[in-house]
Design a protein around this motif. Structure first.
Motif, PDB file in Angstrom:
ATOM      1  N   GLU A 138       0.685  -1.881  -0.415  1.00 26.21           N
ATOM      2  CA  GLU A 138       0.335  -0.006  -0.091  1.00 26.21           C
ATOM      3  C   GLU A 138       0.790   1.423   0.121  1.00 26.21           C
ATOM      4  N   ASP A 139       1.692   1.144   0.666  1.00 32.07           N
ATOM      5  CA  ASP A 139       2.901   2.556   0.949  1.00 32.07           C
ATOM      6  C   ASP A 139       3.657   2.490  -0.597  1.00 32.07           C
ATOM      7  N   ARG A 140       4.049   1.186  -1.145  1.00 28.47           N
ATOM      8  CA  ARG A 140       4.517   1.522  -2.494  1.00 28.47           C
ATOM      9  C   ARG A 140       3.574   2.077  -3.839  1.00 28.47           C
ATOM     10  N   ARG A 141       2.294   1.998  -3.384  1.00 27.89           N
ATOM     11  CA  ARG A 141       1.559   2.017  -4.573  1.00 27.89           C
ATOM     12  C   ARG A 141       1.089   3.629  -3.966  1.00 27.89           C
ATOM     13  N   HIS A 142       0.906   4.132  -3.528  1.00 31.71           N
ATOM     14  CA  HIS A 142       0.523   5.521  -2.579  1.00 31.71           C
ATOM     15  C   HIS A 142       2.331   6.619  -2.841  1.00 31.71           C
ATOM     16  N   ARG A 143       2.906   5.659  -3.271  1.00 29.94           N
ATOM     17  CA  ARG A 143       4.659   6.487  -3.231  1.00 29.94           C
ATOM     18  C   ARG A 143       4.297   6.958  -4.127  1.00 29.94           C
ATOM     19  N   LEU A 144       3.874   6.520  -5.138  1.00 33.11           N
ATOM     20  CA  LEU A 144       3.972   6.078  -6.855  1.00 33.11           C
ATOM     21  C   LEU A 144       2.718   7.678  -7.271  1.00 33.11           C
ATOM     22  N   PHE A 145       1.949   8.074  -6.543  1.00 32.67           N
ATOM     23  CA  PHE A 145       1.196   8.267  -7.041  1.00 32.67           C
ATOM     24  C   PHE A 145       1.388   9.874  -6.901  1.00 32.67           C
ATOM     25  N   PRO A 146       2.088  10.966  -6.650  1.00 33.14           N
ATOM     26  CA  PRO A 146       3.067  12.117  -6.674  1.00 33.14           C
ATOM     27  C   PRO A 146       3.915  12.190  -8.653  1.00 33.14           C
ATOM     28  N   THR A 147       4.654  10.927  -8.528  1.00 28.75           N
ATOM     29  CA  THR A 147       4.553  10.616  -9.792  1.00 28.75           C
ATOM     30  C   THR A 147       4.309  11.134 -11.261  1.00 28.75           C
ATOM     31  N   VAL A 148       2.602  10.266 -10.681  1.00 28.94           N
ATOM     32  CA  VAL A 148       2.061  10.508 -11.659  1.00 28.94           C
ATOM     33  C   VAL A 148       1.574  11.814 -11.774  1.00 28.94           C
ATOM     34  N   GLU A 149       1.111  12.335 -10.545  1.00 31.56           N
ATOM     35  CA  GLU A 149       0.336  13.356 -11.196  1.00 31.56           C
ATOM     36  C   GLU A 149       1.140  14.502 -11.663  1.00 31.56           C
ATOM     37  N   SER A 150       2.534  14.128 -11.771  1.00 32.03           N
ATOM     38  CA  SER A 150       3.664  15.494 -12.177  1.00 32.03           C
ATOM     39  C   SER A 150       3.497  14.785 -13.357  1.00 32.03           C
ATOM     40  N   ALA A 151       3.121  13.764 -13.562  1.00 31.79           N
ATOM     41  CA  ALA A 151       3.466  13.741 -15.151  1.00 31.79           C
ATOM     42  C   ALA A 151       2.215  14.759 -15.799  1.00 31.79           C
ATOM     43  N   ARG A 152       1.099  14.063 -15.613  1.00 34.71           N
ATOM     44  CA  ARG A 152      -0.077  14.829 -15.708  1.00 34.71           C
ATOM     45  C   ARG A 152       0.081  16.616 -16.033  1.00 34.71           C
ATOM     46  N   ALA A 153       0.096  17.190 -14.931  1.00 33.48           N
ATOM     47  CA  ALA A 153       0.486  18.651 -14.852  1.00 33.48           C
ATOM     48  C   ALA A 153       1.288  18.951 -15.293  1.00 33.48           C
ATOM     49  N   ALA A 154       1.955  18.162 -16.122  1.00 33.98           N
ATOM     50  CA  ALA A 154       3.269  18.647 -16.471  1.00 33.98           C
ATOM     51  C   ALA A 154       3.055  17.972 -18.084  1.00 33.98           C
ATOM     52  N   VAL A 155       2.302  17.723 -18.322  1.00 34.23           N
ATOM     53  CA  VAL A 155       1.269  17.186 -20.097  1.00 34.23           C
ATOM     54  C   VAL A 155       0.557  18.175 -20.245  1.00 34.23           C
ATOM     55  N   ALA A 156      -0.434  19.131 -18.897  1.00 35.60           N
ATOM     56  CA  ALA A 156      -1.104  19.196 -19.626  1.00 35.60           C
ATOM     57  C   ALA A 156      -0.632  21.165 -19.950  1.00 35.60           C
ATOM     58  N   GLN A 157       0.319  21.130 -18.850  1.00 37.57           N
ATOM     59  CA  GLN A 157       0.975  21.973 -19.283  1.00 37.57           C
ATOM     60  C   GLN A 157       1.645  22.818 -20.727  1.00 37.57           C
ATOM     61  N   THR A 158       1.922  21.417 -21.238  1.00 35.67           N
ATOM     62  CA  THR A 158       2.706  22.375 -22.732  1.00 35.67           C
ATOM     63  C   THR A 158       1.773  21.943 -23.655  1.00 35.67           C
ATOM     64  N   ARG A 159       1.004  21.294 -23.031  1.00 31.68           N
ATOM     65  CA  ARG A 159      -0.914  21.560 -24.008  1.00 31.68           C
ATOM     66  C   ARG A 159      -1.277  22.442 -24.107  1.00 31.68           C
ATOM     67  N   GLU A 160      -1.606  23.042 -23.360  1.00 30.38           N
ATOM     68  CA  GLU A 160      -2.209  24.325 -23.075  1.00 30.38           C
ATOM     69  C   GLU A 160      -0.935  25.535 -23.918  1.00 30.38           C
ATOM     70  N   ALA A 161       0.552  24.988 -23.338  1.00 31.58           N
ATOM     71  CA  ALA A 161       1.430  25.974 -24.216  1.00 31.58           C
ATOM     72  C   ALA A 161       1.289  26.484 -25.622  1.00 31.58           C
ATOM     73  N   ALA A 162       0.620  25.202 -25.820  1.00 34.29           N
ATOM     74  CA  ALA A 162       0.438  24.655 -27.094  1.00 34.29           C
ATOM     75  C   ALA A 162      -0.534  25.824 -28.355  1.00 34.29           C
ATOM     76  N   ARG A 163      -1.709  26.187 -27.602  1.00 33.00           N
ATOM     77  CA  ARG A 163      -2.260  27.194 -28.332  1.00 33.00           C
ATOM     78  C   ARG A 163      -1.670  28.437 -28.395  1.00 33.00           C
ATOM     79  N   ALA A 164      -2.259  28.769 -29.534  1.00 32.54           N
ATOM     80  CA  ALA A 164      -1.760  30.199 -30.001  1.00 32.54           C
ATOM     81  C   ALA A 164      -0.182  30.085 -30.409  1.00 32.54           C
ATOM     82  N   ASN A 165       0.277  28.966 -30.370  1.00 29.82           N
ATOM     83  CA  ASN A 165       1.698  28.920 -30.407  1.00 29.82           C
ATOM     84  C   ASN A 165       2.951  29.172 -31.122  1.00 29.82           C
TER      85      ASN A 165
END
Length: 375
Positions: free
Chosen positions: A216-243
Motif C-alpha cells: 500500500e505504501d509503494r502504491r501511494h508513493r507512485l501517486f506524485p509521479t503520476v500527478e507530476s506527469a499529468r500536470a507537465a503534459v497538461a501545461q505543454t498542451r496549454e502552451a501549444a495553444r496560439a503558439n
C-alpha cells in the motif's frame, strides 16, 4: 530538428554549447526569467514616459509585465484581464469604505474582510488575490494626503494593463513550449511504473503473498509521479495553444508523440494501481481463497515482467510515423503472456473449486494496459 525515435534528441551545436542548450531546454524557468526581466525593464521605461498621473507610479507596470510572461500565451491574456478586474474591484472597495466615518483599524479590517470575500469569485480565476493587494494599496496610498485617489486607482490599473500588454507581446514573440520538461516527466512515470511492476513480479515469484502495508505504501508513493506527469503534459498542451512554435515540423511531431505516450502511460498507471490494489486485498496470507495462489503466481509474475518490458519501450515511433519495432515486439510479448495466463486460469478453474474471479480481473487490467501501449 527532433529525431522521431528519440524525442529528446535535438539538432544542437557540439561541445559546451550543446550542454548549455540541453540545460536551457530542461529548465524552462530560465527562459521565463529572461523574458520576465526583459518585459519588466520595457514596462518600467514605458511607465516613466507615460503622461501624469501614470508616470508618478511607473513601478506598477513591471508587475503586469511579470504576470504576463510567467505563463503560457493564452493564460497570460486571461490572467492579465482577470488581474485588472481584481485590481478595480479591490480599489472600489477601498474607495467606498474610505467614505465611511470609521477609525483607522476598523477601516482596514473592513476593507480587507470585504476584499477577501471577493477573492474566490470565479470571474477572477487564480488572480483573486489581487483584490486584497489592490484594496490595501489604494487604502494606504491612494487615499492618503491630498492626492487624487481616483487618479491613483486609474494609474494603478492602467499601468498593470500596459505592463501586461508588453508581457503578452513578448510571449507572442517568444512563446513558451516546455516539451523537454514534460518529456522528462513522462520518462519518470514510465520508469516508476516499470520498476513497480518488476518489483511486484519478483515479490510474487520469490516471496508469494503480498505484505499489505508495504505494498500500500509503494502504491501511494507512485501517486506524485503520476500527478507530476499529468500536470507537465497538461501545461505543454496549454502552451501549444496560439503558439507559433508548434507549427515547426519537429515540434508538431513531438507534441503528437507526447500526447500518445501520455495517454498510454496514464491508462497503464491506472492498470498498475488496480493490479496492486487487488493483490493487496486478495493475495495475502490467511484468506480461504486468494487471487492467484502458489500455482498461478509464477505465471502472473511472468506476465508482469512482460508488462514491465512493454512499459520501458512505451510508444516510441520511427521517422515515418510507424511504431518502433522494439515497442511492437514488447507489446506482442505482453499479449502472448496475457493469452498464456488466460489459458492457465481456465485450466485451474476446471481442476479446482476456486472460481478465480479476481485473477480474471487482473488479466483484464493487463489486457487493457497492452491495448493502451499499442499506439
Amino acid at each position: 530538428m527532433i529525431d522521431a525515435r528519440h524525442p529528446l534528441t535535438v539538432g544542437r551545436p557540439p561541445g559546451a554549447l550543446s550542454a548549455l542548450h540541453r540545460a536551457w531546454l530542461s529548465h524552462p524557468r530560465w527562459s521565463l526569467a529572461v523574458k520576465g526581466a526583459l518585459a519588466a525593464g520595457l514596462a518600467w521605461f514605458v511607465g516613466l514616459l507615460a503622461p501624469e498621473p501614470f508616470s508618478e507610479y511607473p513601478y506598477y507596470a513591471p508587475l503586469g509585465a511579470v504576470l504576463a510572461t510567467t505563463s503560457t500565451v493564452v493564460r497570460s491574456v486571461r490572467d492579465s484581464l482577470q488581474s485588472v478586474a481584481a485590481v478595480l474591484v479591490g480599489a472600489a472597495i477601498a474607495r467606498t469604505v474610505h467614505l465611511l466615518p470609521l477609525p483607522g483599524p476598523l477601516e482596514v479590517a473592513l476593507v480587507v474582510g470585504l476584499a477577501i470575500l471577493c477573492v474566490s469569485w470565479r470571474i477572477f480565476g487564480d488572480m483573486g488575490d489581487w483584490t486584497v493587494t489592490s484594496a490595501i494599496f489604494v487604502l494606504i496610498i491612494g487615499n492618503g494626503g491630498e492626492g487624487d485617489g481616483f487618479g491613483y486607482v486609474g494609474s494603478y490599473a492602467g499601468l498593470i494593463l500596459v505592463g501586461a500588454s508588453i508581457g503578452i507581446g513578448i510571449n507572442l514573440l517568444l512563446p513558451p513550449l516546455p516539451l523537454t520538461p514534460s518529456e522528462l516527466a513522462l520518462g519518470r512515470l514510465r520508469d516508476g511504473l516499470a520498476d513497480q511492476v518488476e518489483a511486484l513480479a519478483n515479490w510474487l515469484a520469490d516471496k508469494g503473498a503480498l505484505a499489505p502495508d508495504e505494498w500500500e505504501d509503494r502504491r501511494h508513493r507512485l501517486f506524485p509521479t503520476v500527478e507530476s506527469a499529468r500536470a507537465a503534459v497538461a501545461q505543454t498542451r496549454e502552451a501549444a495553444r496560439a503558439n507559433v512554435r508548434v507549427r515547426y515540423k519537429g515540434n508538431n511531431y513531438w507534441m503528437a508523440s507526447q500526447t500518445r505516450r501520455a495517454d498510454a502511460l496514464g491508462t497503464a498507471a491506472e492498470a498498475v494501481d488496480e493490479i496492486v490494489r487487488l493483490l493487496v486485498v486478495w493475495e495475502r496470507d490467511g484468506l480461504d481463497e486468494v487471487a492467484l495462489g502458489q500455482h498461478l503466481r509464477p505465471e502472473f509474475a511472468a506476465a508482469l515482467r512482460a508488462f514491465a518490458s512493454a512499459l520501458r519501450a512505451a510508444a516510441t515511433r520511427d521517422a515515418d510515423g510507424t511504431a518502433n519495432k522494439d515497442a511492437v515486439a514488447a507489446v506482442d510479448r505482453l499479449d502472448r503472456a496475457v493469452h498464456d495466463l488466460r489459458g492457465v486460469v481456465r485450466t485451474a478453474q476446471r481442476t479446482t473449486e476456486h472460481d478465480y474471479f479476481v485473477a480474471g480481473a487482473l488479466i483484464v487490467n493487463l489486457a487493457r494496459a497492452a491495448d493502451a501501449l499499442r499506439v
